[in-house]
Motif scaffolding. Structure first.
Motif, mmCIF file in Angstrom:
data_model
loop_
_atom_site.group_PDB
_atom_site.id
_atom_site.type_symbol
_atom_site.label_atom_id
_atom_site.label_comp_id
_atom_site.label_asym_id
_atom_site.label_seq_id
_atom_site.Cartn_x
_atom_site.Cartn_y
_atom_site.Cartn_z
ATOM 1 N N UNK A 114 0.098 -12.757 -3.891
ATOM 2 C CA UNK A 114 0.855 -13.492 -2.887
ATOM 3 C C UNK A 114 0.086 -13.652 -1.574
ATOM 4 N N UNK A 115 -0.961 -12.836 -1.372
ATOM 5 C CA UNK A 115 -1.665 -12.929 -0.091
ATOM 6 C C UNK A 115 -3.188 -12.806 -0.194
ATOM 7 N N UNK A 116 -3.733 -12.650 -1.397
ATOM 8 C CA UNK A 116 -5.173 -12.575 -1.574
ATOM 9 C C UNK A 116 -5.657 -13.658 -2.537
ATOM 10 N N UNK A 117 -6.848 -14.166 -2.271
ATOM 11 C CA UNK A 117 -7.493 -15.091 -3.204
ATOM 12 C C UNK A 117 -8.090 -14.288 -4.359
ATOM 13 N N UNK A 118 -8.224 -14.890 -5.553
ATOM 14 C CA UNK A 118 -8.739 -14.144 -6.714
ATOM 15 C C UNK A 118 -10.057 -13.423 -6.455
ATOM 16 N N UNK A 119 -10.950 -14.041 -5.695
ATOM 17 C CA UNK A 119 -12.238 -13.412 -5.423
ATOM 18 C C UNK A 119 -12.157 -12.193 -4.539
ATOM 19 N N UNK A 120 -10.962 -11.937 -3.985
ATOM 20 C CA UNK A 120 -10.785 -10.778 -3.129
ATOM 21 C C UNK A 120 -9.696 -9.823 -3.638
ATOM 22 N N UNK A 121 -9.271 -10.015 -4.872
ATOM 23 C CA UNK A 121 -8.269 -9.100 -5.427
ATOM 24 C C UNK A 121 -8.774 -7.659 -5.320
ATOM 25 N N UNK A 122 -7.869 -6.750 -4.992
ATOM 26 C CA UNK A 122 -8.228 -5.338 -4.900
ATOM 27 C C UNK A 122 -7.710 -4.539 -6.105
ATOM 28 N N UNK A 123 -6.828 -5.136 -6.889
ATOM 29 C CA UNK A 123 -6.389 -4.529 -8.151
ATOM 30 C C UNK A 123 -6.992 -5.351 -9.280
ATOM 31 N N UNK A 124 -7.767 -4.739 -10.172
ATOM 32 C CA UNK A 124 -8.357 -5.488 -11.288
ATOM 33 C C UNK A 124 -7.263 -6.086 -12.177
ATOM 34 N N UNK B 273 -9.738 -3.765 4.810
ATOM 35 C CA UNK B 273 -8.483 -4.198 5.419
ATOM 36 C C UNK B 273 -7.535 -4.807 4.403
ATOM 37 N N UNK B 274 -8.056 -5.654 3.537
ATOM 38 C CA UNK B 274 -7.216 -6.253 2.488
ATOM 39 C C UNK B 274 -6.665 -5.191 1.550
ATOM 40 N N UNK B 275 -7.515 -4.232 1.195
ATOM 41 C CA UNK B 275 -7.055 -3.158 0.320
ATOM 42 C C UNK B 275 -5.951 -2.359 0.998
ATOM 43 N N UNK B 276 -6.119 -2.055 2.286
ATOM 44 C CA UNK B 276 -5.138 -1.242 2.995
ATOM 45 C C UNK B 276 -3.791 -1.953 3.123
ATOM 46 N N UNK B 277 -3.808 -3.272 3.241
ATOM 47 C CA UNK B 277 -2.548 -4.021 3.260
ATOM 48 C C UNK B 277 -1.784 -3.797 1.956
ATOM 49 N N UNK C 221 -7.287 -11.735 9.913
ATOM 50 C CA UNK C 221 -6.255 -12.613 10.480
ATOM 51 C C UNK C 221 -5.723 -13.613 9.455
ATOM 52 N N UNK C 222 -6.596 -14.163 8.603
ATOM 53 C CA UNK C 222 -6.121 -15.149 7.635
ATOM 54 C C UNK C 222 -5.225 -14.508 6.578
ATOM 55 N N UNK C 223 -5.515 -13.246 6.211
ATOM 56 C CA UNK C 223 -4.642 -12.539 5.277
ATOM 57 C C UNK C 223 -3.277 -12.303 5.919
ATOM 58 N N UNK C 224 -3.274 -11.948 7.180
ATOM 59 C CA UNK C 224 -2.016 -11.720 7.898
ATOM 60 C C UNK C 224 -1.177 -12.992 7.922
#
Length: 234
Positions: free
Chosen positions: A17-27, A90-94, A150-153
């Motif tokens: 819902x808030x990350x692009x596929x190239x930045x997913x933190x869960x495989x 930061x993305x992972x911590x969100x 900021x863009x993730x926020x």
């Protein structure tokens, strides 16, 4: 405490819902079933998930390579000097904050060995969403970094309660056919409480109402902290 497999699947879905596929933190993570006798032949102790069926459900997840498992992958000095690392952590911590991750076991948060793309991954999310806390601690259930991308926020601001329910109430649905489950497209929630629902030969896995409410509360709190300046952005 006990791992809850549907939490692993929910964590994977929520990040979309808030990350692009190239930045997913869960495989990539999926729910699958296998014949009970076959599962026994693997030498593992299992039980049938539903008494009327001869199947066992389990979670499968991509195996990561070229990653390390530091004792604590969050390096505050590197956060200040390496913008790429800061973005990824930061993305992972969100995500870990929104799911209220409660298992800081070493190896659950992995760091890429590629210095030019220092992605981080959280691979074990079965103890989350306000349930038990593992004996390994809960470092990642709070916001640990001083600033967030900021863009993730901004993408977080577009997520409302209806969006969370549409995405997370029914994560996976299966129909019983001759004592075995066949996956099918998720339909409407069959029972209001949610979670694991078994009704009229259909099995649904998803988050319960109070678990989704918990995500909504944490999201609201996070955005409030950002707007007040308690948590910065970059």
């Amino acid at each position: 405490y006990n791992n809850v497999p549907r939490y692993d699947l929910a964590a994977y879905r929520l990040q979309r819902l808030f990350l692009e596929p190239g930045e997913y933190v869960v495989p990539p993570t999926a729910l699958r079933s296998i014949d009970y006798e076959t599962a026994l032949s693997w030498g593992v102790e299992v039980q049938r998930t539903i008494r009327r069926a001869d199947d066992v459900f389990f979670i499968v997840q991509y195996w990561l390579q070229k990653v390390t498992n530091p004792k604590d992958p969050y390096d505050c000095l590197r956060f200040e000097r390496d913008p790429s690392y800061a973005r990824h952590v930061g993305n992972l911590n969100i995500l870990t904050y929104l799911i209220e991750h409660h298992d800081s076991n070493r190896g659950n948060v992995l760091l890429s060995t590629d210095p030019s793309n220092p992605r981080l991954f959280v691979i074990d999310n079965g103890i989350s969403f306000g349930e038990d806390i593992s004996g390994q601690g809960s470092l990642w259930h709070r916001i640990r970094v001083p600033r967030l991308p900021a863009d993730t926020v901004e993408r977080l601001r577009s997520i409302d309660r209806a969006t969370l329910e549409a995405e997370l109430q029914v994560l996976s649905q299966h129909r019983l056919v001759e004592r075995h489950f066949v996956p099918e497209e998720p339909g409407p929630l069959l029972r209001k409480a949610g979670g694991c629902v078994w009704r009229d030969g259909i099995l649904q896995f998803g988050l319960k109402k109070h678990e989704i409410s918990g995500i909504a509360r944490r999201l609201e709190r996070l955005l409030r902290d950002i707007d007040s300046g308690k948590v910065g952005t970059f």
